[in-house]
Structures are given as structure tokens and as C-alpha cells.
Motif scaffolding. Structure first.
Motif, PDB file in Angstrom:
ATOM      1  N   UNK A  27       0.828  -1.207   0.000  1.00  0.00           N
ATOM      2  CA  UNK A  27       0.000   0.000   0.000  1.00  0.00           C
ATOM      3  C   UNK A  27       0.866   1.262   0.000  1.00  0.00           C
ATOM      4  N   UNK A  28       1.873   1.306   0.866  1.00  0.00           N
ATOM      5  CA  UNK A  28       2.776   2.463   0.899  1.00  0.00           C
ATOM      6  C   UNK A  28       3.495   2.630  -0.438  1.00  0.00           C
ATOM      7  N   UNK A  29       3.920   1.533  -1.022  1.00  0.00           N
ATOM      8  CA  UNK A  29       4.678   1.597  -2.271  1.00  0.00           C
ATOM      9  C   UNK A  29       3.782   2.064  -3.419  1.00  0.00           C
ATOM     10  N   UNK A  30       2.559   1.591  -3.451  1.00  0.00           N
ATOM     11  CA  UNK A  30       1.650   1.954  -4.533  1.00  0.00           C
ATOM     12  C   UNK A  30       1.191   3.410  -4.458  1.00  0.00           C
ATOM     13  N   UNK A  65       8.856  -0.593   9.570  1.00  0.00           N
ATOM     14  CA  UNK A  65       8.902  -2.055   9.407  1.00  0.00           C
ATOM     15  C   UNK A  65       8.730  -2.443   7.949  1.00  0.00           C
ATOM     16  N   UNK A  66       7.906  -1.696   7.223  1.00  0.00           N
ATOM     17  CA  UNK A  66       7.717  -1.949   5.792  1.00  0.00           C
ATOM     18  C   UNK A  66       9.007  -1.695   5.024  1.00  0.00           C
ATOM     19  N   UNK A  67       9.726  -0.652   5.423  1.00  0.00           N
ATOM     20  CA  UNK A  67      11.012  -0.355   4.779  1.00  0.00           C
ATOM     21  C   UNK A  67      12.016  -1.477   5.010  1.00  0.00           C
ATOM     22  N   UNK A 114      12.104   3.376  -0.395  1.00  0.00           N
ATOM     23  CA  UNK A 114      12.944   4.181   0.501  1.00  0.00           C
ATOM     24  C   UNK A 114      13.195   5.577  -0.072  1.00  0.00           C
ATOM     25  N   UNK A 115      13.533   5.643  -1.348  1.00  0.00           N
ATOM     26  CA  UNK A 115      13.789   6.946  -1.973  1.00  0.00           C
ATOM     27  C   UNK A 115      12.547   7.818  -1.918  1.00  0.00           C
ATOM     28  N   UNK A 116      11.410   7.245  -2.277  1.00  0.00           N
ATOM     29  CA  UNK A 116      10.174   8.030  -2.262  1.00  0.00           C
ATOM     30  C   UNK A 116       9.782   8.398  -0.835  1.00  0.00           C
ATOM     31  N   UNK A 117      10.008   7.496   0.114  1.00  0.00           N
ATOM     32  CA  UNK A 117       9.690   7.781   1.512  1.00  0.00           C
ATOM     33  C   UNK A 117      10.550   8.875   2.110  1.00  0.00           C
ATOM     34  N   UNK A 118      11.762   9.026   1.596  1.00  0.00           N
ATOM     35  CA  UNK A 118      12.664  10.059   2.101  1.00  0.00           C
ATOM     36  C   UNK A 118      12.175  11.468   1.770  1.00  0.00           C
ATOM     37  N   UNK A 119      11.136  11.563   0.951  1.00  0.00           N
ATOM     38  CA  UNK A 119      10.577  12.867   0.590  1.00  0.00           C
ATOM     39  C   UNK A 119       9.200  13.112   1.200  1.00  0.00           C
ATOM     40  N   UNK A 120       8.756  12.230   2.085  1.00  0.00           N
ATOM     41  CA  UNK A 120       7.399  12.378   2.630  1.00  0.00           C
ATOM     42  C   UNK A 120       7.348  13.498   3.677  1.00  0.00           C
ATOM     43  N   UNK A 121       6.144  13.851   4.077  1.00  0.00           N
ATOM     44  CA  UNK A 121       5.951  14.968   5.004  1.00  0.00           C
ATOM     45  C   UNK A 121       6.194  14.618   6.468  1.00  0.00           C
ATOM     46  N   UNK A 122       5.989  13.358   6.840  1.00  0.00           N
ATOM     47  CA  UNK A 122       6.107  12.951   8.237  1.00  0.00           C
ATOM     48  C   UNK A 122       7.586  12.831   8.631  1.00  0.00           C
ATOM     49  N   UNK A 123       8.044  13.583   9.639  1.00  0.00           N
ATOM     50  CA  UNK A 123       9.464  13.566   9.982  1.00  0.00           C
ATOM     51  C   UNK A 123       9.978  12.198  10.447  1.00  0.00           C
ATOM     52  N   UNK A 124       9.160  11.437  11.165  1.00  0.00           N
ATOM     53  CA  UNK A 124       9.611  10.119  11.619  1.00  0.00           C
ATOM     54  C   UNK A 124       9.746   9.144  10.458  1.00  0.00           C
ATOM     55  N   UNK A 125       8.771   9.141   9.569  1.00  0.00           N
ATOM     56  CA  UNK A 125       8.822   8.262   8.397  1.00  0.00           C
ATOM     57  C   UNK A 125       9.970   8.668   7.484  1.00  0.00           C
ATOM     58  N   UNK A 126      10.125   9.971   7.303  1.00  0.00           N
ATOM     59  CA  UNK A 126      11.216  10.483   6.461  1.00  0.00           C
ATOM     60  C   UNK A 126      12.570  10.068   7.036  1.00  0.00           C
ATOM     61  N   UNK A 128      13.229   7.443   8.918  1.00  0.00           N
ATOM     62  CA  UNK A 128      13.414   6.001   8.728  1.00  0.00           C
ATOM     63  C   UNK A 128      13.870   5.701   7.306  1.00  0.00           C
ATOM     64  N   UNK A 129      13.286   6.376   6.331  1.00  0.00           N
ATOM     65  CA  UNK A 129      13.681   6.164   4.934  1.00  0.00           C
ATOM     66  C   UNK A 129      15.095   6.675   4.687  1.00  0.00           C
ATOM     67  N   UNK A 130      15.422   7.806   5.277  1.00  0.00           N
ATOM     68  CA  UNK A 130      16.758   8.373   5.059  1.00  0.00           C
ATOM     69  C   UNK A 130      17.860   7.533   5.678  1.00  0.00           C
ATOM     70  N   UNK A 131      17.579   6.807   6.732  1.00  0.00           N
ATOM     71  CA  UNK A 131      18.582   5.880   7.272  1.00  0.00           C
ATOM     72  C   UNK A 131      18.992   4.889   6.189  1.00  0.00           C
ATOM     73  N   UNK A 132      18.013   4.398   5.439  1.00  0.00           N
ATOM     74  CA  UNK A 132      18.314   3.434   4.380  1.00  0.00           C
ATOM     75  C   UNK A 132      19.025   4.076   3.194  1.00  0.00           C
ATOM     76  N   UNK A 133      18.548   5.239   2.767  1.00  0.00           N
ATOM     77  CA  UNK A 133      19.184   5.872   1.614  1.00  0.00           C
ATOM     78  C   UNK A 133      20.603   6.333   1.947  1.00  0.00           C
ATOM     79  N   UNK A 134      20.803   6.830   3.157  1.00  0.00           N
ATOM     80  CA  UNK A 134      22.151   7.236   3.556  1.00  0.00           C
ATOM     81  C   UNK A 134      23.062   6.025   3.740  1.00  0.00           C
TER      82      UNK A 134
END
Length: 196
Positions: A27-30, A65-67, A114-126, A128-134
Motif C-alpha cells: 500500500x505504501x509503495x503503490x 517495518x515496511x522499509x 525508501x527513496x520516495x519515503x525520504x521525501x514524505x511529510x512525516x518527519x519520523x517516516x522520512x 526512517x527512509x533516510x537511514x536506508x538511503x544514507x
């Protein structure tokens, strides 16, 4: 006359957190993190909000967890591609080709979660995604610095930039052929820069 519905026999269906994470990941990915509500998630997972919060803490907690699941099952396998002794230009080109393939694999959930999540509005979700991209950027830098420390930072940044572009284009509907053509063009940059 009032009759009660007979109760189903046996134990009630058991909540499966791992299956729920897989459903949430799709769902998040779609749709992207910001477009998915807690109501969407509870409906997709077949649970009520209190059970959702008890199991995952928050929407951002479920996204984290999804990431993790996405990285393990669908992320670009940097460790397998960036093998010691492999020519750097060849390895970096292979990373981008594999990214193109994975980002275009499912038109309904294109790009990199992860890349798309790193641009989301929620700071906690962002975060989490940036840990992976970095982490991916650090892995690239470490691999390149083994033979070309002078080019490790700019080449790793270039690869990450192209991966972001491939993810964006995949989400905009560009097909595999176009993404692979872009990855191939980037491969010529590596050959020129490294002389491999």
C-alpha cells in the motif's frame, strides 16, 4: 422470533504481523506514504485502530517495518553487486541497471519505497527512509574508496542522484527500456571517470 447468528467454530482468525507488514508495504509503495491514512491501513489489514496502534505504535512505525521488509525482499542488493575486486565502473553500472529493473518491476508500485519515503511529510517516516538511503550511499562510497578514494564521494553522490531520478521516472510511468537506457548512459560516465 429473534435468532442469534451461530458463532463460527474453532479459534478466531489470528493476527499475522508479518503478513500485515507485507500488505502495508504494498500500500505504501503503490500510493506513497503521505497518501495512505491509518483508516486505509486498518481496512487493508482487517484490524481496528486500537489493535493497529498496539501492534505497530504508529503509521510511521509500520512504515519503518515496511522499509525493513522492502530492503530485504525488493531493495537493490548492493552487497551482492559491489563485490571486492570487481571493477568499479562495471559494479556501479550494474547497480543502476538492477535499480532500473526493480523500480519498473511492478507498474502499480513503481520506484523505490525508501527513496520516495525520504521525501514524505512525516518527519519520523522520512527519517526512517533516510537511514536506508544514507546507508546505501555509505556502502557505495566505501566500495569506491577501496580503489579510488579521490572519487568516492562524487561518484557515490552521482549514483544516488541517478537512482533518485530512476525512481522518479518509474513512478511517472517510464518503462524498463527507458530506465535501462538511462542507466547505460550513466555507465559511460563511470568508464570515463575511472578509466576502467
Amino acid at each position: 422470533m429473534i435468532t442469534e447468528k451461530p458463532r463460527a467454530r474453532g479459534r478466531p482468525r489470528r493476527f499475522d504481523p508479518e503478513a500485515s507488514v507485507a500488505s502495508a508495504q504494498r500500500l505504501f509503495h503503490a500510493r506513497g506514504y503521505d497518501a495512505v491514512s491509518v483508516a486505509d491501513l486498518t481496512q487493508a489489514l482487517g484490524i481496528n485502530p486500537p489493535s493497529f496502534y498496539a501492534a505497530f505504535g504508529s503509521k510511521a512505525g509500520l512504515f519503518a517495518r515496511s522499509l525493513e521488509r522492502y530492503t530485504a525482499t525488493q531493495g537493490v542488493p548492493l552487497g551482492a553487486i559491489l563485490r571486492p575486486g570487481r571493477p568499479v565502473a562495471e559494479a556501479l553500472a550494474a547497480v543502476l541497471e538492477e535499480a532500473a529493473r526493480r523500480y519498473a518491476a511492478d507498474p502499480c508500485a513503481a520506484g523505490c519505497l525508501a527513496i520516495e519515503g525520504a521525501r514524505c511529510d512525516d518527519p519520523d517516516a522520512r527519517a526512517a527512509a533516510r537511514v536506508l538511503t544514507q546507508g546505501a550511499a555509505e556502502t557505495l562510497r566505501g566500495f569506491i574508496s577501496g580503489t579510488r578514494p579521490d572519487l568516492a564521494a562524487p561518484l557515490a553522490d552521482y549514483v544516488v542522484t541517478v537512482m533518485i531520478g530512476l525512481s522518479t521516472l518509474a513512478r511517472e510511468g517510464h518503462g524498463l527500456d527507458r530506465l535501462l537506457a538511462t542507466a547505460s548512459l550513466a555507465g559511460t560516465v563511470f568508464e570515463r571517470a575511472l578509466g576502467d
